[in-house]
Design a protein around this motif. Structure first.
Motif, PDB file in Angstrom:
ATOM      1  N   MET A  46       0.808  -1.222   0.000  1.00 19.29           N
ATOM      2  CA  MET A  46       0.000   0.000   0.000  1.00 19.29           C
ATOM      3  C   MET A  46       0.841   1.271   0.000  1.00 19.29           C
ATOM      4  SD  MET A  46      -3.019  -1.094  -0.392  1.00 19.29           S
ATOM      5  CE  MET A  46      -4.030   0.393  -0.155  1.00 19.29           C
ATOM      6  N   THR A  47       2.166   1.134  -0.089  1.00 14.62           N
ATOM      7  CA  THR A  47       3.030   2.318  -0.173  1.00 14.62           C
ATOM      8  C   THR A  47       4.142   2.070  -1.199  1.00 14.62           C
ATOM      9  OG1 THR A  47       4.597   1.547   1.511  1.00 14.62           O
ATOM     10  CG2 THR A  47       2.698   2.832   2.300  1.00 14.62           C
ATOM     11  N   LEU A  48       4.721   3.151  -1.670  1.00 13.83           N
ATOM     12  CA  LEU A  48       5.819   3.027  -2.645  1.00 13.83           C
ATOM     13  C   LEU A  48       7.048   2.333  -2.053  1.00 13.83           C
ATOM     14  CD1 LEU A  48       5.598   6.450  -4.561  1.00 13.83           C
ATOM     15  CD2 LEU A  48       4.858   4.190  -5.342  1.00 13.83           C
ATOM     16  N   PRO A  49       7.432   2.630  -0.810  1.00 13.92           N
ATOM     17  CA  PRO A  49       8.602   1.918  -0.278  1.00 13.92           C
ATOM     18  C   PRO A  49       8.437   0.397  -0.305  1.00 13.92           C
ATOM     19  CG  PRO A  49       8.122   3.821   1.090  1.00 13.92           C
ATOM     20  CD  PRO A  49       6.999   3.718   0.091  1.00 13.92           C
ATOM     21  N   GLU A  50       7.184  -0.069  -0.115  1.00 13.26           N
ATOM     22  CA  GLU A  50       6.977  -1.525  -0.130  1.00 13.26           C
ATOM     23  C   GLU A  50       7.222  -2.156  -1.500  1.00 13.26           C
ATOM     24  OE1 GLU A  50       3.360  -2.954   2.197  1.00 13.26           O
ATOM     25  OE2 GLU A  50       3.123  -0.775   2.267  1.00 13.26           O
ATOM     26  N   VAL A  51       7.245  -1.344  -2.569  1.00 14.61           N
ATOM     27  CA  VAL A  51       7.604  -1.900  -3.885  1.00 14.61           C
ATOM     28  C   VAL A  51       9.005  -1.440  -4.289  1.00 14.61           C
ATOM     29  CG1 VAL A  51       5.261  -2.231  -4.717  1.00 14.61           C
ATOM     30  CG2 VAL A  51       6.381  -0.025  -5.117  1.00 14.61           C
ATOM     31  N   GLY A  52       9.769  -0.997  -3.283  1.00 14.41           N
ATOM     32  CA  GLY A  52      11.178  -0.714  -3.535  1.00 14.41           C
ATOM     33  C   GLY A  52      11.488   0.718  -3.946  1.00 14.41           C
ATOM     34  N   ILE A  53      10.509   1.584  -3.849  1.00 12.67           N
ATOM     35  CA  ILE A  53      10.757   2.984  -4.204  1.00 12.67           C
ATOM     36  C   ILE A  53      10.857   3.772  -2.904  1.00 12.67           C
ATOM     37  CG2 ILE A  53       9.873   4.983  -5.480  1.00 12.67           C
ATOM     38  CD1 ILE A  53       8.276   2.952  -7.201  1.00 12.67           C
ATOM     39  N   ASP A  54      12.085   3.909  -2.420  1.00  8.13           N
ATOM     40  CA  ASP A  54      12.208   4.518  -1.103  1.00  8.13           C
ATOM     41  C   ASP A  54      12.871   5.888  -1.126  1.00  8.13           C
ATOM     42  OD1 ASP A  54      14.610   3.512  -1.793  1.00  8.13           O
ATOM     43  OD2 ASP A  54      14.669   1.975  -0.213  1.00  8.13           O
ATOM     44  N   SER A  55      13.026   6.452  -2.321  1.00  6.05           N
ATOM     45  CA  SER A  55      13.530   7.831  -2.374  1.00  6.05           C
ATOM     46  C   SER A  55      12.693   8.636  -3.356  1.00  6.05           C
ATOM     47  CB  SER A  55      14.994   7.845  -2.815  1.00  6.05           C
ATOM     48  OG  SER A  55      15.095   8.159  -4.187  1.00  6.05           O
ATOM     49  N   ASP A  56      12.765   9.958  -3.215  1.00 10.77           N
ATOM     50  CA  ASP A  56      11.996  10.827  -4.112  1.00 10.77           C
ATOM     51  C   ASP A  56      12.821  11.234  -5.329  1.00 10.77           C
ATOM     52  OD1 ASP A  56      13.821  12.554  -3.076  1.00 10.77           O
ATOM     53  OD2 ASP A  56      12.346  13.863  -2.082  1.00 10.77           O
ATOM     54  N   GLU A  57      13.893  10.513  -5.562  1.00 12.00           N
ATOM     55  CA  GLU A  57      14.863  10.832  -6.609  1.00 12.00           C
ATOM     56  C   GLU A  57      14.218  11.192  -7.952  1.00 12.00           C
ATOM     57  OE1 GLU A  57      17.358   7.455  -7.274  1.00 12.00           O
ATOM     58  OE2 GLU A  57      18.515   8.405  -8.885  1.00 12.00           O
ATOM     59  N   HIS A  58      13.235  10.380  -8.403  1.00 12.94           N
ATOM     60  CA  HIS A  58      12.663  10.606  -9.740  1.00 12.94           C
ATOM     61  C   HIS A  58      11.290  11.265  -9.709  1.00 12.94           C
ATOM     62  CE1 HIS A  58      15.928   8.348 -11.484  1.00 12.94           C
ATOM     63  NE2 HIS A  58      15.630   7.269 -10.771  1.00 12.94           N
ATOM     64  N   PHE A  59      10.815  11.671  -8.525  1.00 14.37           N
ATOM     65  CA  PHE A  59       9.445  12.200  -8.428  1.00 14.37           C
ATOM     66  C   PHE A  59       9.214  13.371  -9.396  1.00 14.37           C
ATOM     67  CE2 PHE A  59       8.216  10.771  -3.822  1.00 14.37           C
ATOM     68  CZ  PHE A  59       8.331   9.459  -4.222  1.00 14.37           C
TER      69      PHE A  59
END
Lengths: 405, 405
Positions: free
Chosen positions: A351-364
């Protein structure tokens, strides 16, 4: 941030869809040969990563097609890549195929439709993705498909979504023909994993949301159609996860996938889609499962665009889909968004981006800018979004804040 | 009296519908010529009793078709008679027409579809009504229509209903082709009378009921589609009566008529129709307005077949269409039937047979026997009916007894 263009009547529309659906148990056994024979003997057989070899479908199809000239393109991946289309183009031209038999889910069928056009195109098929109008000028090899995943609706529409890893682009393209014939056998989805079943059910729901939250008002027939499919999708997704071989569950999800995106429920709409263009950026950068990405982004998008102006539509959704009661639109709307979150969460997906491996806002910022540009979210979304708005939706997707547990 | 054949899964189905819909304001102005040119220059123009001459549509069409060879068949009556088809057959053969342009409501389009087949048949076209399978063996002239009444759904399906006054028969027949192109302009229904508007809205509702009350269980996608169209039909029928030039009302009724009977919402069904075959007998004997007859018979049929076994489905209808609450299925079912009666009555149509001039039971037995035979109501209805059951439904239709005022 504003609702685009006020509230209008149902828009004029033109609709035709010539796809022939063969729905039910093992129809291919007696019908695949005569169907393919309508188009010719030279068949390009396309499929994915080998699951059809494991479950016996590949062997069954090959057995059924004795006497046909079969050329194979395998390895079409989720979020299908332009390289598969290029490979298919070569085979289609070299072998002068009459028909493409796509055996698989959305990715295989999407790629096959573009290959169908690419046979008649002299350049790089990526041109046909960037500029779909080129496809109108040329012929398209008919596609017959055997659907193995309930999700994208590609089995009865004109669209494909193709990714180009070199450029981080994931784009939609439309051809002049929907599949000629689609075989839909719910039993072929008995072996679909819980993960893919959940992602498919969320994708179906998102297709309906994208067309439901629209600025053309009083399209009650189409709204009612969508609300009905939503209720069926909600009802049966959980059953399909718990009982993978429940025919009713698989049949409802499969037919929901087709009806959600064969064009009918969106007729008369005014604006374009929102969450899909945003998710396509995430999938293009991180190659996550499309439906899972939608499941993370959708509740945040709903919360972000909820306002006094949009509350009545969200409340209509709450009342007709979730049977919520109460007179205050904003209260019902908020409850409906929480219900949506709860339903997605109940399907046991991240239910969150970190749980699918996206843990930084690098490409937001880059993803947001591209989503707004490709999806024209500033001009044609239900609620206008600028890149800064999309960044906020990404940021909200980093935690579960704002939703009840 | 019993529910036929228990409760089964969604049935297998094959679906294709190639009708091209052009929906919206005055599309014919720029599109009628190029559409007809696809098929040829020799046009059989069919229409009814002259309302299109009064409202200017006839002149507009003739003006648009300069350079085409136009042959006319006028006077196609409600409950279209086989004589009109015979006349059309003669013209179609003598003038070797390429395309039929049907301008009107269900009757004109129904007759035109059968004329399309009759051009290629050497015998009496009544044969094609009695034995529709003959039509599969022969070609069919394409029909382009300009719809002027929201009711029957014929604009996007394969069926026609033709009457033979000599034999008191009113029968359905199916051809291999649905209309090639249908123009649906809601504004063309602004001039439809309150009577016909009400009858059309009831016809739409009845089409949905006939497909909703079915023994194949768990078709939630299709049930949801129907429930949504029902809500839209209920919502907008009253507005169309009060404000005949309300675009949203006319647009929703028009698109509801198409979606209710283009085949989609009944896919996977198990049993045949009930109230239509019964009403067809009444119309065949008394030539009453079809939709009005359905409005009288439907609530009595519902009450007659309501039982512990059918209550859950009627309750589902009450909850999803009328937003009724409560846990007891039988209570909700009864309330839903009363709601149905109230809605029909609110459309200001006769609610008993005597009010449409049928004040004796003279033909009840003959009509009941024929309805059971033609509709196979003893074998294939949602709830099996014998002639004695149908007579009871006729008897209940003589008074308002059993319903709240």
């Amino acid at each position: 941030m504003k609702i685009n263009a006020g509230r209008h009547n149902m828009q004029d529309f033109t609709y035709v869809n010539k796809t022939e659906i063969h729905f039910g148990h093992d129809r291919i056994q007696s019908e695949l040969r005569p169907v393919l024979e309508r188009f010719g003997k030279r068949v390009l057989l396309t499929y994915g990563g080998g699951s059809i070899k494991k479950n016996g479908l590949y062997d069954q199809v090959k057995d059924l097609l004795g006497g046909f000239d079969i050329f194979e393109l395998s390895g079409i991946a989720p979020n299908p890549k332009i390289d598969s289309v290029r490979e298919g183009q070569k085979i289609a031209k070299a072998e002068n195929v009459d028909v493409i038999l796509a055996v698989g889910g959305g990715s295989v069928i999407d790629a096959s439709k573009v290959i169908g056009s690419a046979k008649f195109y002299e350049g790089d098929p990526w041109d046909l993705v960037i500029n779909p109008s080129l496809r109108k000028e040329i012929d398209q090899v008919p596609v017959v498909d055997i659907l193995t995943l309930a999700a994208t609706g590609t089995e009865m529409n004109y669209g494909s979504v193709i990714s180009n890893p070199e450029t981080n682009q994931k784009l939609g393209t439309y051809g002049p023909k929907s599949p000629a014939v689609s075989f839909e056998d719910p039993e072929l989805t008995y072996s679909v994993s819980k993960w893919q079943t959940a992602a498919g059910a969320i994708d179906i729901m998102s297709h309906l949301f994208e067309q439901y939250f629209d600025n053309a008002a009083n399209k009650d027939v189409q709204d009612g159609l969508k609300e009905g499919i939503m209720r069926a999708d909600i009802k049966w997704a959980d059953t399909a996860l718990q009982e993978p071989e429940n025919y009713d569950a698989r049949a409802n999800l499969m037919w929901a996938s087709t009806m959600a995106l064969n064009g009918i429920v969106g007729l008369g709409n005014e604006n374009g889609w929102t969450v899909h263009p945003i998710e396509h950026e995430v999938s293009a950068y991180y190659d996550i499962t499309h439906g899972v990405g939608l499941g993370i982004l959708t509740p945040r998008w709903m919360q972000y665009v909820l306002s006094a102006e949009t509350a009545p539509k969200f409340a209509q959704y709450g009342r007709n889909v979730w049977h919520l009661t109460g007179d205050d639109d904003m209260t019902v709307a908020k409850a409906a968004i929480q219900k949506t979150y709860d339903w997605i969460k109940s399907l046991d997906v991240p239910m969150t981006l970190p749980e699918v491996g996206i843990d930084s806002d690098e490409h937001f910022q880059a993803m947001a800018e591209s989503a707004v540009k490709v999806g024209q979210l500033d001009k044609h979304a239900y609620v206008s979004l600028q890149p800064s708005d999309v960044v906020k939706i990404f940021e909200a997707s980093m935690t579960t804040e704002g939703f009840e547990a």
